[in-house]
Write an enzyme that holds these catalytic residues in place. Structure first.
Site, PDB file in Angstrom:
ATOM      1  N   ASN A  11       0.849  -1.209   0.000  1.00 16.95           N
ATOM      2  CA  ASN A  11       0.000   0.000   0.000  1.00 16.95           C
ATOM      3  C   ASN A  11       0.882   1.255   0.000  1.00 16.95           C
ATOM      4  OD1 ASN A  11      -2.271   1.579  -0.058  1.00 16.95           O
ATOM      5  ND2 ASN A  11      -2.834   1.261   2.070  1.00 16.95           N
ATOM      6  N   GLU A  37       1.287  -3.157  -4.988  1.00 14.92           N
ATOM      7  CA  GLU A  37       0.905  -1.766  -4.694  1.00 14.92           C
ATOM      8  C   GLU A  37       2.119  -0.955  -4.244  1.00 14.92           C
ATOM      9  OE1 GLU A  37      -3.118   0.043  -3.765  1.00 14.92           O
ATOM     10  OE2 GLU A  37      -3.129  -1.746  -2.513  1.00 14.92           O
ATOM     11  N   ASP A 153      -1.594 -10.151  -4.056  1.00 13.29           N
ATOM     12  CA  ASP A 153      -2.919  -9.731  -3.598  1.00 13.29           C
ATOM     13  C   ASP A 153      -3.894 -10.082  -4.721  1.00 13.29           C
ATOM     14  OD1 ASP A 153      -5.212  -8.475  -2.813  1.00 13.29           O
ATOM     15  OD2 ASP A 153      -4.353  -6.462  -2.688  1.00 13.29           O
ATOM     16  N   ASN A 155      -7.179 -10.251  -4.330  1.00  8.54           N
ATOM     17  CA  ASN A 155      -8.424  -9.492  -4.145  1.00  8.54           C
ATOM     18  C   ASN A 155      -9.671 -10.380  -4.253  1.00  8.54           C
ATOM     19  OD1 ASN A 155      -8.332  -6.703  -3.354  1.00  8.54           O
ATOM     20  ND2 ASN A 155      -7.124  -6.321  -5.200  1.00  8.54           N
ATOM     21  N   HIS A 251      -2.426  -4.573   4.678  1.00  9.92           N
ATOM     22  CA  HIS A 251      -2.235  -6.015   4.495  1.00  9.92           C
ATOM     23  C   HIS A 251      -1.136  -6.507   5.437  1.00  9.92           C
ATOM     24  CE1 HIS A 251      -4.353  -6.633   0.505  1.00  9.92           C
ATOM     25  NE2 HIS A 251      -4.278  -5.309   0.552  1.00  9.92           N
TER      26      HIS A 251
END
Length: 262
Positions: A11, A37, A153, A155, A251
């Site tokens: 992130n 990310e 990730d 999702n 995360h």
């Protein structure tokens, strides 16, 4: 010996660095780490975050600044690096990097991948479905010629055990029937292995928590981060853990030890 592989959605690599992810990685000493990310460009990463815990990194950046982007760090130098999976719409977004470690005896890859989120609205949900439709045959073609572990990730929370409030989320992105069916197909027809679940069948094993409503404090989480491996590699998996003692992003890192040497 063995092979320790970490996945972590940062992130934002700059944000995660201020929270100590680089020091933590050094303490864990992985052989390889996939990050997602990154939310940065080469100019931001080079000289600061391009080597972590003695592992040089390789990156696939999004064209849009401050968005998406993936990386893969490795102690061992890869024999080849593949950026993107050949679908322009998503390669522009920096979602796929593959490190190949090929020898005369073996073809093996570590892939770091960031699947789209559909949570911001219908337009992005449709993009996510397009991504899934393209990614499935790509992974099947890859599986036909090499062993690999895809970390990232995804999702998608696959089953009710993989999120706290599954009943209330059946119409929400990340737990839609179509997304879950895709994952089931990948594991059952496609023959890939959800390595974490091979080792750990307990409930409340989450890797992501919303920043709203005290989700972290109450452990109202989702398991969105995976190691998806070809069966030969998955069979060597020995230990897993989700690192919860420190937070580097929304995360948590997922660490899995495999019994083979790169």
């Amino acid at each position: 010996m063995g092979f320790r592989l970490v996945t972590l959605n940062l992130n934002g690599i700059r944000s995660a660095a201020t929270k100590g992810f680089m020091q933590w990685t050094e303490s864990v000493s992985p052989d390889c780490m996939g990050v997602q990310e990154v939310k940065a460009q080469a100019v931001d990463v080079n000289g600061k975050y391009d080597t972590v815990a003695g592992m040089p990194g390789h990156f696939h950046y999004a064209q849009k600044k401050g968005y998406s982007g993936v990386g893969a760090y490795s102690k061992k130098e890869p024999s080849d690096v593949i950026t993107g999976f050949g679908v322009e719409e998503f390669d522009f977004e920096g979602r796929y990097i593959e490190l190949r470690f090929d020898t005369p005896a073996r073809k093996f890859s570590v892939i770091s991948c960031y699947f789209p989120s559909g949570s911001s609205g219908e337009e992005r949900q449709q993009a996510k479905f397009r991504f899934l439709a393209q990614m499935y045959p790509y992974l099947m073609a890859l599986k036909a010629e090499r062993e690999f572990v895809l970390v990232g990730d995804i999702n998608i929370a696959h089953k009710p055990i993989d999120l706290k409030n599954w009943k209330g989320n059946q119409k929400n992105s990340g737990f839609l029937p179509e997304e879950r069916d895709w994952m089931t197909r990948l594991l059952e027809e496609g023959g890939l292995v959800d390595v974490f679940r091979k080792l750990n069948d307990k409930p409340e094993q989450y890797t992501w928590w919303s920043n709203r409503g005290q989700a972290w404090a109450k452990n109202v989480g989702w398991r969105l981060d995976y190691h998806l491996a070809t069966p030969g590699i998955a069979a060597t998996a020995q230990r897993e853990y989700i690192h919860l003692e420190q937070r580097f992003s929304d995360h948590a890192p997922l660490v899995i030890d495999y019994d083979f040497v790169l």
